[in-house]
Scaffold this motif. Sequence first.
Motif, PDB file in Angstrom:
ATOM      1  N   THR A  23       0.807  -1.222   0.000  1.00  0.00           N
ATOM      2  CA  THR A  23       0.000   0.000   0.000  1.00  0.00           C
ATOM      3  C   THR A  23       0.843   1.278   0.000  1.00  0.00           C
ATOM      4  O   THR A  23       0.295   2.376  -0.071  1.00  0.00           O
ATOM      5  CB  THR A  23      -0.926   0.047   1.229  1.00  0.00           C
ATOM      6  N   GLY A  24       2.157   1.140   0.117  1.00  0.00           N
ATOM      7  CA  GLY A  24       3.018   2.317   0.169  1.00  0.00           C
ATOM      8  C   GLY A  24       3.105   2.949   1.553  1.00  0.00           C
ATOM      9  O   GLY A  24       3.697   4.016   1.725  1.00  0.00           O
ATOM     10  N   LEU A  25       2.540   2.286   2.551  1.00  0.00           N
ATOM     11  CA  LEU A  25       2.547   2.840   3.904  1.00  0.00           C
ATOM     12  C   LEU A  25       3.967   2.985   4.439  1.00  0.00           C
ATOM     13  O   LEU A  25       4.291   4.004   5.065  1.00  0.00           O
ATOM     14  CB  LEU A  25       1.710   1.969   4.848  1.00  0.00           C
ATOM     15  N   ASN A  26       4.824   2.010   4.204  1.00  0.00           N
ATOM     16  CA  ASN A  26       6.207   2.111   4.694  1.00  0.00           C
ATOM     17  C   ASN A  26       6.917   3.330   4.119  1.00  0.00           C
ATOM     18  O   ASN A  26       7.615   4.041   4.833  1.00  0.00           O
ATOM     19  CB  ASN A  26       6.999   0.839   4.385  1.00  0.00           C
ATOM     20  N   GLY A  27       6.738   3.585   2.841  1.00  0.00           N
ATOM     21  CA  GLY A  27       7.345   4.755   2.214  1.00  0.00           C
ATOM     22  C   GLY A  27       6.823   6.050   2.813  1.00  0.00           C
ATOM     23  O   GLY A  27       7.591   6.983   3.072  1.00  0.00           O
ATOM     24  N   PHE A  28       5.535   6.118   3.019  1.00  0.00           N
ATOM     25  CA  PHE A  28       4.932   7.310   3.625  1.00  0.00           C
ATOM     26  C   PHE A  28       5.475   7.535   5.033  1.00  0.00           C
ATOM     27  O   PHE A  28       5.876   8.642   5.388  1.00  0.00           O
ATOM     28  CB  PHE A  28       3.410   7.161   3.663  1.00  0.00           C
ATOM     29  N   LEU A  29       5.500   6.465   5.837  1.00  0.00           N
ATOM     30  CA  LEU A  29       5.949   6.603   7.219  1.00  0.00           C
ATOM     31  C   LEU A  29       7.429   6.965   7.315  1.00  0.00           C
ATOM     32  O   LEU A  29       7.842   7.607   8.283  1.00  0.00           O
ATOM     33  CB  LEU A  29       5.655   5.323   8.010  1.00  0.00           C
ATOM     34  N   SER A  30       8.208   6.596   6.318  1.00  0.00           N
ATOM     35  CA  SER A  30       9.624   6.968   6.347  1.00  0.00           C
ATOM     36  C   SER A  30       9.787   8.482   6.180  1.00  0.00           C
ATOM     37  O   SER A  30      10.805   9.055   6.553  1.00  0.00           O
ATOM     38  CB  SER A  30      10.409   6.225   5.260  1.00  0.00           C
ATOM     39  N   HIS A  31       8.765   9.135   5.658  1.00  0.00           N
ATOM     40  CA  HIS A  31       8.770  10.589   5.458  1.00  0.00           C
ATOM     41  C   HIS A  31       8.239  11.327   6.692  1.00  0.00           C
ATOM     42  O   HIS A  31       8.567  12.488   6.911  1.00  0.00           O
ATOM     43  CB  HIS A  31       7.904  10.922   4.232  1.00  0.00           C
ATOM     44  N   VAL A  32       7.410  10.640   7.493  1.00  0.00           N
ATOM     45  CA  VAL A  32       6.766  11.280   8.640  1.00  0.00           C
ATOM     46  C   VAL A  32       7.765  11.414   9.783  1.00  0.00           C
ATOM     47  O   VAL A  32       8.415  10.452  10.182  1.00  0.00           O
ATOM     48  CB  VAL A  32       5.536  10.469   9.108  1.00  0.00           C
ATOM     49  N   THR A  33       7.885  12.626  10.297  1.00  0.00           N
ATOM     50  CA  THR A  33       8.753  12.919  11.438  1.00  0.00           C
ATOM     51  C   THR A  33       8.029  13.902  12.341  1.00  0.00           C
ATOM     52  O   THR A  33       6.853  14.202  12.124  1.00  0.00           O
ATOM     53  CB  THR A  33      10.093  13.552  10.959  1.00  0.00           C
ATOM     54  N   GLU A  34       8.741  14.425  13.306  1.00  0.00           N
ATOM     55  CA  GLU A  34       8.172  15.500  14.138  1.00  0.00           C
ATOM     56  C   GLU A  34       7.827  16.699  13.266  1.00  0.00           C
ATOM     57  O   GLU A  34       6.940  17.467  13.565  1.00  0.00           O
ATOM     58  CB  GLU A  34       9.175  15.913  15.217  1.00  0.00           C
ATOM     59  N   ASP A  35       8.598  16.862  12.195  1.00  0.00           N
ATOM     60  CA  ASP A  35       8.355  17.949  11.252  1.00  0.00           C
ATOM     61  C   ASP A  35       8.617  17.423   9.850  1.00  0.00           C
ATOM     62  O   ASP A  35       9.768  17.325   9.437  1.00  0.00           O
ATOM     63  CB  ASP A  35       9.274  19.134  11.558  1.00  0.00           C
ATOM     64  N   PRO A  36       7.680  16.944   9.086  1.00  0.00           N
ATOM     65  CA  PRO A  36       6.244  17.153   9.201  1.00  0.00           C
ATOM     66  C   PRO A  36       5.537  15.982   9.905  1.00  0.00           C
ATOM     67  O   PRO A  36       5.751  14.822   9.552  1.00  0.00           O
ATOM     68  CB  PRO A  36       5.796  17.207   7.749  1.00  0.00           C
TER      69      PRO A  36
END
Length: 146
Positions: free
Chosen positions: A31-44
């Motif tokens: 689903t691409g969730l791993n790729g998305f979560l690798s981008h998620v941090t405290e900012d953004p």
Amino acid sequence: MKKMLALLTVLMLLFPTALAEEAPPVFADATGLNGFLSHVTEDPPIRSAWFTEDCGYSDDGYETNDPEEIQALLSAVLTLEIVSVSDLCVTDWYPRLQFICADGTAWGIGFEGHWLNLEGVHYNLAHDEAFWALTSAMARERLSDE
């Protein structure tokens, strides 16, 4: 009959996975969730979660900006597991979920009923009870606010 069994035995030895059922994809990878979560941090961070029942006659959505609700939805999504391909489908219920980061980056998935829908293939899910309970609660909360 003996020749057929011998042939099958030889085929299984030469091509062990040829006759085996293919393993289902991993949910977070497919689903691409791993790729998305690798981008998620405290900012953004993830700023909102949006869900729609999309019942064919309405695509009204339910949005939350509450960090606790977002984390609960994310935790529920992270437990989802694809267990098999399904031949079943529905024609009037297409739920969708989307997480949106502060910088506009988004990740979403679509369903057909309770089946995950990836590029027209329907997958049976395991461990989806919490996800559906949370999305139903979002819908009930929105209806009680109206």
